[in-house]
Motif scaffolding. Structure first.
Motif, PDB file in Angstrom:
ATOM      1  N   LEU A 110     -17.479 -16.651   5.364  1.00  0.00           N
ATOM      2  CA  LEU A 110     -16.483 -15.748   4.801  1.00  0.00           C
ATOM      3  C   LEU A 110     -15.894 -16.397   3.563  1.00  0.00           C
ATOM      4  O   LEU A 110     -15.474 -17.557   3.598  1.00  0.00           O
ATOM      5  CB  LEU A 110     -15.371 -15.425   5.791  1.00  0.00           C
ATOM      6  N   SER A 111     -15.895 -15.654   2.454  1.00  0.00           N
ATOM      7  CA  SER A 111     -15.364 -16.150   1.183  1.00  0.00           C
ATOM      8  C   SER A 111     -14.446 -15.105   0.585  1.00  0.00           C
ATOM      9  O   SER A 111     -14.525 -13.909   0.913  1.00  0.00           O
ATOM     10  CB  SER A 111     -16.494 -16.468   0.197  1.00  0.00           C
ATOM     11  N   GLY A 112     -13.589 -15.558  -0.326  1.00  0.00           N
ATOM     12  CA  GLY A 112     -12.675 -14.657  -1.031  1.00  0.00           C
ATOM     13  C   GLY A 112     -12.814 -14.813  -2.520  1.00  0.00           C
ATOM     14  O   GLY A 112     -13.133 -15.903  -3.027  1.00  0.00           O
ATOM     15  N   LEU A 113     -12.600 -13.745  -3.249  1.00  0.00           N
ATOM     16  CA  LEU A 113     -12.766 -13.730  -4.708  1.00  0.00           C
ATOM     17  C   LEU A 113     -11.398 -13.760  -5.377  1.00  0.00           C
ATOM     18  O   LEU A 113     -10.567 -12.868  -5.173  1.00  0.00           O
ATOM     19  CB  LEU A 113     -13.543 -12.491  -5.143  1.00  0.00           C
ATOM     20  N   GLU A 114     -11.193 -14.796  -6.180  1.00  0.00           N
ATOM     21  CA  GLU A 114      -9.932 -14.954  -6.899  1.00  0.00           C
ATOM     22  C   GLU A 114     -10.105 -14.505  -8.333  1.00  0.00           C
ATOM     23  O   GLU A 114     -11.056 -14.908  -9.009  1.00  0.00           O
ATOM     24  CB  GLU A 114      -9.506 -16.417  -6.865  1.00  0.00           C
ATOM     25  N   GLN A 115      -9.202 -13.643  -8.801  1.00  0.00           N
ATOM     26  CA  GLN A 115      -9.263 -13.182 -10.175  1.00  0.00           C
ATOM     27  C   GLN A 115      -8.912 -14.331 -11.114  1.00  0.00           C
ATOM     28  O   GLN A 115      -7.937 -15.057 -10.901  1.00  0.00           O
ATOM     29  CB  GLN A 115      -8.283 -12.026 -10.390  1.00  0.00           C
ATOM     30  N   GLY A 116      -9.704 -14.506 -12.172  1.00  0.00           N
ATOM     31  CA  GLY A 116      -9.466 -15.581 -13.119  1.00  0.00           C
ATOM     32  C   GLY A 116      -8.283 -15.297 -14.028  1.00  0.00           C
ATOM     33  O   GLY A 116      -7.996 -14.146 -14.358  1.00  0.00           O
ATOM     34  N   PHE A 154      -6.660 -20.447  -1.362  1.00  0.00           N
ATOM     35  CA  PHE A 154      -6.877 -18.998  -1.456  1.00  0.00           C
ATOM     36  C   PHE A 154      -5.965 -18.284  -0.464  1.00  0.00           C
ATOM     37  O   PHE A 154      -5.906 -18.659   0.712  1.00  0.00           O
ATOM     38  CB  PHE A 154      -8.335 -18.652  -1.158  1.00  0.00           C
ATOM     39  N   THR A 155      -5.278 -17.266  -0.955  1.00  0.00           N
ATOM     40  CA  THR A 155      -4.396 -16.471  -0.105  1.00  0.00           C
ATOM     41  C   THR A 155      -4.990 -15.082   0.072  1.00  0.00           C
ATOM     42  O   THR A 155      -5.264 -14.384  -0.908  1.00  0.00           O
ATOM     43  CB  THR A 155      -2.994 -16.351  -0.723  1.00  0.00           C
ATOM     44  N   ILE A 156      -5.196 -14.690   1.320  1.00  0.00           N
ATOM     45  CA  ILE A 156      -5.752 -13.366   1.603  1.00  0.00           C
ATOM     46  C   ILE A 156      -4.672 -12.317   1.395  1.00  0.00           C
ATOM     47  O   ILE A 156      -3.576 -12.420   1.941  1.00  0.00           O
ATOM     48  CB  ILE A 156      -6.284 -13.296   3.048  1.00  0.00           C
ATOM     49  N   THR A 157      -4.969 -11.315   0.564  1.00  0.00           N
ATOM     50  CA  THR A 157      -4.072 -10.182   0.362  1.00  0.00           C
ATOM     51  C   THR A 157      -4.862  -8.892   0.516  1.00  0.00           C
ATOM     52  O   THR A 157      -6.081  -8.900   0.586  1.00  0.00           O
ATOM     53  CB  THR A 157      -3.420 -10.225  -1.034  1.00  0.00           C
ATOM     54  N   ASP A 158      -4.133  -7.767   0.529  1.00  0.00           N
ATOM     55  CA  ASP A 158      -4.788  -6.484   0.778  1.00  0.00           C
ATOM     56  C   ASP A 158      -5.707  -6.047  -0.359  1.00  0.00           C
ATOM     57  O   ASP A 158      -6.602  -5.232  -0.140  1.00  0.00           O
ATOM     58  CB  ASP A 158      -3.735  -5.394   1.001  1.00  0.00           C
ATOM     59  N   ASP A 159      -5.508  -6.572  -1.574  1.00  0.00           N
ATOM     60  CA  ASP A 159      -6.307  -6.088  -2.701  1.00  0.00           C
ATOM     61  C   ASP A 159      -7.416  -7.048  -3.122  1.00  0.00           C
ATOM     62  O   ASP A 159      -8.250  -6.711  -3.953  1.00  0.00           O
ATOM     63  CB  ASP A 159      -5.398  -5.790  -3.905  1.00  0.00           C
ATOM     64  N   LYS A 160      -7.444  -8.254  -2.550  1.00  0.00           N
ATOM     65  CA  LYS A 160      -8.488  -9.203  -2.930  1.00  0.00           C
ATOM     66  C   LYS A 160      -9.789  -8.915  -2.189  1.00  0.00           C
ATOM     67  O   LYS A 160      -9.784  -8.509  -1.035  1.00  0.00           O
ATOM     68  CB  LYS A 160      -8.036 -10.634  -2.628  1.00  0.00           C
ATOM     69  N   THR A 161     -10.882  -9.178  -2.898  1.00  0.00           N
ATOM     70  CA  THR A 161     -12.202  -8.959  -2.310  1.00  0.00           C
ATOM     71  C   THR A 161     -12.560 -10.113  -1.375  1.00  0.00           C
ATOM     72  O   THR A 161     -12.398 -11.290  -1.724  1.00  0.00           O
ATOM     73  CB  THR A 161     -13.264  -8.848  -3.409  1.00  0.00           C
ATOM     74  N   LEU A 162     -13.049  -9.761  -0.204  1.00  0.00           N
ATOM     75  CA  LEU A 162     -13.591 -10.731   0.742  1.00  0.00           C
ATOM     76  C   LEU A 162     -15.070 -10.455   0.931  1.00  0.00           C
ATOM     77  O   LEU A 162     -15.514  -9.312   0.810  1.00  0.00           O
ATOM     78  CB  LEU A 162     -12.869 -10.631   2.094  1.00  0.00           C
ATOM     79  N   ARG A 163     -15.818 -11.494   1.215  1.00  0.00           N
ATOM     80  CA  ARG A 163     -17.260 -11.333   1.450  1.00  0.00           C
ATOM     81  C   ARG A 163     -17.642 -11.998   2.769  1.00  0.00           C
ATOM     82  O   ARG A 163     -17.379 -13.182   2.983  1.00  0.00           O
ATOM     83  CB  ARG A 163     -18.074 -11.947   0.319  1.00  0.00           C
ATOM     84  N   LEU A 164     -18.254 -11.209   3.629  1.00  0.00           N
ATOM     85  CA  LEU A 164     -18.807 -11.718   4.872  1.00  0.00           C
ATOM     86  C   LEU A 164     -20.320 -11.816   4.722  1.00  0.00           C
ATOM     87  O   LEU A 164     -20.976 -10.844   4.342  1.00  0.00           O
ATOM     88  CB  LEU A 164     -18.457 -10.783   6.038  1.00  0.00           C
ATOM     89  N   VAL A 197     -11.955  -8.010  11.678  1.00  0.00           N
ATOM     90  CA  VAL A 197     -10.517  -8.267  11.713  1.00  0.00           C
ATOM     91  C   VAL A 197     -10.300  -9.664  11.160  1.00  0.00           C
ATOM     92  O   VAL A 197     -10.798 -10.645  11.720  1.00  0.00           O
ATOM     93  CB  VAL A 197      -9.951  -8.168  13.144  1.00  0.00           C
ATOM     94  N   ILE A 198      -9.557  -9.775  10.056  1.00  0.00           N
ATOM     95  CA  ILE A 198      -9.355 -11.045   9.385  1.00  0.00           C
ATOM     96  C   ILE A 198      -7.897 -11.434   9.446  1.00  0.00           C
ATOM     97  O   ILE A 198      -7.006 -10.643   9.122  1.00  0.00           O
ATOM     98  CB  ILE A 198      -9.815 -10.960   7.917  1.00  0.00           C
ATOM     99  N   GLY A 199      -7.634 -12.642   9.864  1.00  0.00           N
ATOM    100  CA  GLY A 199      -6.275 -13.158   9.930  1.00  0.00           C
ATOM    101  C   GLY A 199      -6.276 -14.550  10.491  1.00  0.00           C
ATOM    102  O   GLY A 199      -7.234 -15.305  10.321  1.00  0.00           O
ATOM    103  N   ASP A 200      -5.175 -14.927  11.195  1.00  0.00           N
ATOM    104  CA  ASP A 200      -5.185 -16.244  11.809  1.00  0.00           C
ATOM    105  C   ASP A 200      -6.198 -16.295  12.946  1.00  0.00           C
ATOM    106  O   ASP A 200      -6.729 -17.352  13.280  1.00  0.00           O
ATOM    107  CB  ASP A 200      -3.787 -16.613  12.295  1.00  0.00           C
ATOM    108  N   GLN A 201      -6.460 -15.132  13.547  1.00  0.00           N
ATOM    109  CA  GLN A 201      -7.603 -14.960  14.433  1.00  0.00           C
ATOM    110  C   GLN A 201      -8.504 -13.895  13.824  1.00  0.00           C
ATOM    111  O   GLN A 201      -8.046 -12.799  13.530  1.00  0.00           O
ATOM    112  CB  GLN A 201      -7.162 -14.540  15.832  1.00  0.00           C
TER     113      GLN A 201
END
Length: 776
Positions: free
Chosen positions: A90-96, A145-155, A61-65
């Motif tokens: 935890l990292s997020g992938l930003e499209q170039g 980085f802004t977390i959105t529903d379509d961006k890739t996250l890596r744990l 579960v990813i968010g403010d908590q």
């Protein structure tokens, strides 16, 4: 507040457990009782020990908590409870955009227990093998980085570094890529991974061994994490390898090779950016317009630097070589050893002779019907020949017999040294096939007796000239046509007194693929693979001083009579000289009969040194010795502070299987092998080779002492200790030499004294070697 992403994964198991292995024996005693198992939930069997841990992510579960639930089991699939050490990244992938590469941003790196390097959130052991963790940080607070529903996250979840039962479990990393609403990631950037690295490295463990996967590195070495741009992972990796690795510098596919996990292996040519380009092209400043017109961003890079252009610029040397090579093939159609010469020029010479028949074929495999020594488009065409291999009933070839062997130099770029570069003797020319006769070969070996019933080898060194387009063969004029030419493929043929042998008589010790894992390989369209190893890193070439053309000098003497050793660093281009065929053809010269050369002695190993014989032994050109010693940094011209020829081997030297085929390193294969020849008074008798009367070449070494073969091979790795203060090179380990001598080894003895009674293989059998070297 950012909406929370709730992900449930049924049975995601990213298994990355590195089994603990080691050297151990059975002492015949019962083991001591293990520690009591840690309490789990009543009725649930839990693990009391573990060699490796498997992590399955159950819920994220990813968010403010942000919360994670995961399960840990051992290799027997039993739940592991009571663990206290974990790492969470935890990292997020930003499209170039505007030509930029897709980049990872670090959202949080936490670990339990907390330390000065990381904070620990809330960790709960549920006593059934499952654990819950709540991140200490609000993961939506990262401004870059802004977390959105379509961006890739890596744990990335780190385990290990603590005991389960009596044994500590090795660190391991489990990575999991995902996106919002419980769905799989649409895209994940995987340019290289551990499989790419494993060609040279045994394992991948940094920062105290805690991080073991490339996926972890790229998740943390990000632009928003590190203050120094050179520490962002692509730049960091390039800086650590460019000009350091043992493969050609320009061969981007040395590391960027395709495999199932490296889905973006071609990123190096698909997404050109100034950030990665300048890690190699250090003389370019894109912002200031130095050696490239200026620009502000990467938006226009791909307009000129298309994938085709980038690949051509970086790989065209060897790709072009493959295309050019197809235009000409020198093929041995027959080879045999005859008991007496037939050519008039050889009549009256005592000994046996090799007759070698060669045809020149075009790209369609048809004969060009030309006499080899009369064509003008070959810059050099040389054939290295030796004789004296035998099976001995063990399925391996014995050391060749005739020193450096013989070289049939039909065309050569070597200097005209007497006895070294002689005019080839043509026995016959018919229907496009030229037969040469070369010798004499001595069939009476001082250790093996009559060699007539054995077999020999022949391999080529070829370069032919072409026009600038690389399409048409042309006569060599010594200028541009030479550089436009092509190196013919190496091959190795076996022959005996009857002719060419259809089946390979020698055991396979190494392969092009194994050596090429580090040194690079070149593959033709029909699958012919060759190791891309540039021999000129060691061998002499024009301009290398008075020893050019006389020996493999590993350097040269400059005008001040000082040894000027060449660097072992790789060249920038692939296949500019002929590639190698798993080093097997090198045996023609690199064998036990050839004494160490002038330059090694004059540089670092001198008569009168207390370890003179041992240093010569580790610097011996015999194939099975010098390869080990060179990789172990043990040759006499290595190991000094700041020396140019130091080698930092990228894997575990004890891992024999890194280079050897199967069990080819079994000590039994050394039993009965010929001893290594030394010339202990060489420096007393050496003279200027340019002296027309008394000149004595380095190739004229005369054996006057010998070293036991097994001892020499083992010493090549185990023979040195680190230099102490005031010492300029690593010193021979006297205790190792003493142990060898106690078990029959002989160092620097005369022919009459040599008895060949080593007993190494009695204790150091295959099982023992595997155990002490940590082999499975």
């Amino acid at each position: 507040m950012m909406k929370r992403v709730d992900i449930k994964v049924a049975t995601l198991a990213a298994i990355i457990g590195l089994a603990l292995t080691g050297c151990s024996g059975d002492d015949g005693q019962n083991g001591t009782d293990g520690e009591p198992g840690k309490d789990g939930n009543p009725g649930i069997p839990v693990a009391t020990d573990a060699k490796a841990l498997t992590v399955a992510i159950d819920k994220v579960v990813i968010g403010d908590q942000s919360d994670i639930t995961f399960k840990v089991t051992n290799e027997k699939e039993l739940p592991v409870v009571g663990l206290e050490k974990f790492g969470f990244i935890l990292s997020g992938l930003e499209q170039g955009t505007n030509g930029d590469a897709n980049d990872w941003s670090l959202l949080s790196s936490e670990a339990c227990p907390a330390s000065k390097y990381s904070k620990c959130g809330s960790l709960t052991d549920n006593k059934d093998g499952t654990y819950s963790y709540r991140f200490e940080k609000d993961l939506t607070s990262e401004t870059g980085f802004t977390i959105t529903d379509d961006k890739t996250l890596r744990l990335v979840l780190r385990t290990g570094g603590e005991a389960v039962g009596q044994a500590e479990v090795a660190y391991a990393n489990t990575s999991y890529d995902f996106r919002g609403e419980g769905e799989a990631a649409l895209y994940s950037k995987n340019v290289v991974n551990n499989q790419n690295c494993a060609g040279c490295h045994d394992d991948f463990a940094i920062h105290g061994g805690k991080y073991t996967e490339v996926e972890t590195c790229v998740s943390c070495h990000t632009e928003n994490k590190v203050s120094d741009a050179s520490k962002i992972f692509p730049m960091l990796a390039h800086d650590a390898h460019i000009g350091v690795i043992s493969a050609p510098v320009g061969g981007c596919d040395n590391c960027h090779s395709e495999n199932e996990q490296a889905t973006d292996f071609a990123n190096w040519k698909m997404v050109p950016t100034q950030e990665t380009c300048i890690t190699c092209h250090t003389d370019v400043d894109f912002k200031e317009g130095v050696n490239h017109w200026p620009y502000d961003d990467n938006a226009q890079c791909a307009s000129c630097h298309t994938p085709e252009v980038i690949e051509s610029v970086h790989l065209s040397t060897y790709q072009g070589q493959n295309e050019r090579r197809s235009n000409l093939h020198l093929t041995v159609t027959d080879a045999k050893m005859v008991p007496a010469p037939q050519a008039e020029e050889n009549k009256g010479k005592a000994g046996s002779f090799v007759q070698l028949t060669i045809d020149i074929l075009d790209k369609d495999g048809k004969s060009r019907n030309e006499q080899l020594d009369k064509v003008n488009y070959l810059y050099y065409a040389e054939f290295y020949i030796n004789w004296g291999d035998q099976d001995q009933g063990l399925g391996f070839g014995e050391s060749v017999a005739d020193g450096r062997g013989k070289v049939l130099r039909v065309h050569t770029n070597k200097g005209p040294y007497p006895g070294y570069s002689e005019k080839p003797i043509v026995l016959n020319y018919e229907n496009g096939k030229t037969t040469y006769e070369i010798g004499p070969f001595d069939m009476d070996d001082k250790f093996k007796g009559d060699l007539t019933d054995l077999y020999g080898t022949v391999s080529p060194r070829i370069w032919f000239c072409m026009d600038a387009s690389g399409e048409n063969i042309m006569d060599c004029d010594g200028q541009t046509d030479w550089s436009n030419g092509a190196a013919g493929y190496n091959w190795l043929e076996f022959f005996n007194t009857q002719g060419l042998m259809e089946e390979r008589p020698r055991r396979q010790i190494v392969t092009n693929e194994l050596c090429g894992d580090c040194h690079g390989t070149t593959t033709s369209e029909d699958g012919f693979v060759q190791m891309t190893l540039n021999c000129r890193n060691c061998h002499s070439k024009a301009g290398d001083g008075e020893f050019h053309g006389t020996t493999c000098v590993s350097g040269n003497v400059d005008s001040e009579e000082q040894i000027l050793l060449k660097n072992l660093m790789p060249r920038g281009e692939r296949d500019w000289t002929t590639a190698s065929n798993a080093a097997e053809e090198c045996m023609a010269c690199h064998n036990a009969n050839v004494v160490p050369t002038q330059v090694i002695r004059d540089a670092h190993t001198k008569q009168g040194d207390k370890d003179y014989v041992e240093q010569l032994t580790m610097s011996h050109p015999d194939q099975k010795v010098w390869i080990h010693a060179m990789h172990a940094n043990n040759r006499a011209n290595q190991s000094g502070e700041g020396w140019r020829r130091n080698v930092e081997y990228s894997a575990d030297l004890a891992n024999c299987g890194k280079c050897h085929v199967k069990d080819s390193y079994d000590a039994k294969f050394l039993v009965g092998r010929k001893p290594l020849a030394l010339d202990l008074d060489y420096m007393d008798t050496y003279t200027d080779p340019t002296d027309p009367v008394n000149g004595r070449y380095a190739v004229d070494g005369v054996a006057d002492a010998y070293v036991s073969p097994t001892a020499a091979v083992c010493l090549s790795c185990h023979g040195k200790r680190a230099a102490q203060e005031g010492e300029d090179r690593r010193q021979v380990r006297a205790e190792v030499v003493s142990h060898m001598k106690q078990n029959g080894a002989q160092f620097g003895v005369t022919l009459d004294e040599y008895n060949g009674e080593e007993s190494c293989a009695v204790c150091h059998n295959l099982n023992n070697l595997k155990e002490v070297h940590g082999q499975k």
